[in-house]
Design a protein around this motif. Structure first.
Motif, PDB file in Angstrom:
ATOM      1  N   ARG A  46       0.801  -1.220   0.000  1.00 52.05           N
ATOM      2  CA  ARG A  46       0.000   0.000   0.000  1.00 52.05           C
ATOM      3  C   ARG A  46       0.838   1.277   0.000  1.00 52.05           C
ATOM      4  O   ARG A  46       0.295   2.369   0.142  1.00 52.05           O
ATOM      5  CB  ARG A  46      -0.926   0.016   1.221  1.00 52.05           C
ATOM      6  CG  ARG A  46      -1.966  -1.093   1.211  1.00 52.05           C
ATOM      7  CD  ARG A  46      -2.954  -0.936   2.337  1.00 52.05           C
ATOM      8  NE  ARG A  46      -4.007  -1.952   2.281  1.00 52.05           N
ATOM      9  CZ  ARG A  46      -5.022  -2.024   3.129  1.00 52.05           C
ATOM     10  NH1 ARG A  46      -5.116  -1.117   4.110  1.00 52.05           N
ATOM     11  NH2 ARG A  46      -5.924  -2.967   3.018  1.00 52.05           N
ATOM     12  N   ASN A  47       2.147   1.127  -0.116  1.00 51.26           N
ATOM     13  CA  ASN A  47       3.033   2.288  -0.029  1.00 51.26           C
ATOM     14  C   ASN A  47       4.159   2.184  -1.055  1.00 51.26           C
ATOM     15  O   ASN A  47       4.402   1.128  -1.635  1.00 51.26           O
ATOM     16  CB  ASN A  47       3.666   2.377   1.370  1.00 51.26           C
ATOM     17  CG  ASN A  47       2.629   2.411   2.477  1.00 51.26           C
ATOM     18  OD1 ASN A  47       2.039   3.447   2.769  1.00 51.26           O
ATOM     19  ND2 ASN A  47       2.388   1.261   3.106  1.00 51.26           N
ATOM     20  N   ARG A  48       4.849   3.290  -1.248  1.00 54.47           N
ATOM     21  CA  ARG A  48       6.063   3.303  -2.060  1.00 54.47           C
ATOM     22  C   ARG A  48       7.245   3.167  -1.111  1.00 54.47           C
ATOM     23  O   ARG A  48       7.410   3.985  -0.188  1.00 54.47           O
ATOM     24  CB  ARG A  48       6.167   4.604  -2.851  1.00 54.47           C
ATOM     25  CG  ARG A  48       7.383   4.678  -3.770  1.00 54.47           C
ATOM     26  CD  ARG A  48       7.430   6.000  -4.494  1.00 54.47           C
ATOM     27  NE  ARG A  48       8.537   6.058  -5.420  1.00 54.47           N
ATOM     28  CZ  ARG A  48       8.868   7.145  -6.133  1.00 54.47           C
ATOM     29  NH1 ARG A  48       8.132   8.254  -6.022  1.00 54.47           N
ATOM     30  NH2 ARG A  48       9.896   7.110  -6.958  1.00 54.47           N
ATOM     31  N   VAL A  49       8.072   2.154  -1.300  1.00 53.63           N
ATOM     32  CA  VAL A  49       9.140   1.836  -0.354  1.00 53.63           C
ATOM     33  C   VAL A  49      10.502   1.978  -1.032  1.00 53.63           C
ATOM     34  O   VAL A  49      10.778   1.319  -2.041  1.00 53.63           O
ATOM     35  CB  VAL A  49       8.977   0.415   0.211  1.00 53.63           C
ATOM     36  CG1 VAL A  49      10.088   0.115   1.210  1.00 53.63           C
ATOM     37  CG2 VAL A  49       7.607   0.265   0.881  1.00 53.63           C
ATOM     38  N   ILE A  50      11.337   2.823  -0.448  1.00 51.72           N
ATOM     39  CA  ILE A  50      12.682   3.068  -0.965  1.00 51.72           C
ATOM     40  C   ILE A  50      13.692   2.551   0.048  1.00 51.72           C
ATOM     41  O   ILE A  50      13.702   2.983   1.202  1.00 51.72           O
ATOM     42  CB  ILE A  50      12.927   4.577  -1.224  1.00 51.72           C
ATOM     43  CG1 ILE A  50      11.966   5.094  -2.295  1.00 51.72           C
ATOM     44  CG2 ILE A  50      14.358   4.835  -1.658  1.00 51.72           C
ATOM     45  CD1 ILE A  50      10.706   5.725  -1.756  1.00 51.72           C
ATOM     46  N   SER A  51      14.523   1.603  -0.376  1.00 48.66           N
ATOM     47  CA  SER A  51      15.576   1.042   0.482  1.00 48.66           C
ATOM     48  C   SER A  51      16.925   1.438  -0.106  1.00 48.66           C
ATOM     49  O   SER A  51      17.172   1.204  -1.297  1.00 48.66           O
ATOM     50  CB  SER A  51      15.477  -0.484   0.545  1.00 48.66           C
ATOM     51  OG  SER A  51      14.153  -0.899   0.836  1.00 48.66           O
TER      52      SER A  51
END
Length: 259
Positions: A46-51
């Protein structure tokens, strides 16, 4: 999706998955973005995830022999600027928490929420500083043994038996860290200032997730820190590596945090 940008003539490696509210994940010392391999898919539903791979870790190169928190933060900022992210949640594990605090101090209006995962806004005490100096001398001649010993000591004996396979995989990633990356990050942590004010003086959402049996960070000090800085505290049952030892509970806590 794996991507990279150029920062001060080196590549900064990161992954960017999902759509929605931006969540920036910052790994800890001797880790890399693969530490989030079970967290990122859960959050990216449900989100945009940046690692992001920190300087001297994973697929990101070193920049000299001291990686200060300011320099770590500058590299993260370069990625976020490239992605045109204006506001985001940020979660930092251990060293990643120190970097997240520095980033929030530099860009408080950009932060929707900050989570310290097995991390602290306190500076090193003198004993810890001395240990870092000693480790940086020893690691030049005995890197593999030192990393193995220090890494295994992050876990309780019970966890070592229960999560043997996961620990071995994480250790393999730790051993990929270059000696220069080890020394530069360790020195940056030794020199870091107290950052209590970042939690105490800002109104964005704040959370400390602490392990009751953490061998690195005193749980009692985490309780005191949360009280002094008026930060919510959530407690997990195990130690310093909650993404391994308390994975399901951690996934639930982070989903709730970024709502």
């Amino acid at each position: 999706m794996q991507k990279s940008i150029t920062f001060k003539k080196i590549n900064i490696s990161f992954s960017d998955v999902g759509k929605g509210t931006a969540i920036v994940l910052i790994h800890g010392f001797l880790e890399n973005k693969t530490m989030w391999k079970y967290i990122a898919p859960s959050l990216s539903q449900r989100n945009r995830v940046i690692s992001i791979d920190l300087l001297g870790h994973g697929d990101t190169a070193c920049l000299g022999y001291v990686h200060s928190l300011e320099l770590f933060a500058e590299a993260i900022e370069a990625v976020l600027k490239y992605l045109k992210l204006r506001r985001y949640f940020i979660v930092g594990h251990s060293l990643g928490g120190y970097v997240a605090l520095t980033l929030a101090d530099r860009n408080p209006d950009a932060i929707k929420g900050l989570c310290l995962l097995n991390s602290t806004s306190n500076e090193d005490d003198e004993e810890r500083k001395a240990l870092r100096i000693r480790a940086n001398k020893m690691v030049q001649n005995n890197f593999e043994n030192l990393v193995r010993m220090s890494f295994v000591n992050l876990f309780t004996e019970t966890s070592r038996n229960a999560f043997r396979e996961e620990i071995n995989l994480a250790l393999k990633e730790a051993l990929k860290t270059p000696i220069q990356g080890y020394i530069a990050a360790n020195e940056g942590m030794r020199l870091r200032p107290n950052q209590n004010h970042v939690l105490a003086n800002n109104s964005f959402k704040k959370l400390i997730i602490a392990g009751k049996k953490d061998p690195v960070l005193s749980y009692e000090k985490s309780v005191e820190e949360a009280s002094v800085t008026k930060t919510e505290l959530k407690t997990l049952t195990n130690g310093h590596m909650s993404h391994i030892e308390n994975l399901e509970e951690l996934q639930d806590l982070l989903k709730e945090f970024v709502k």
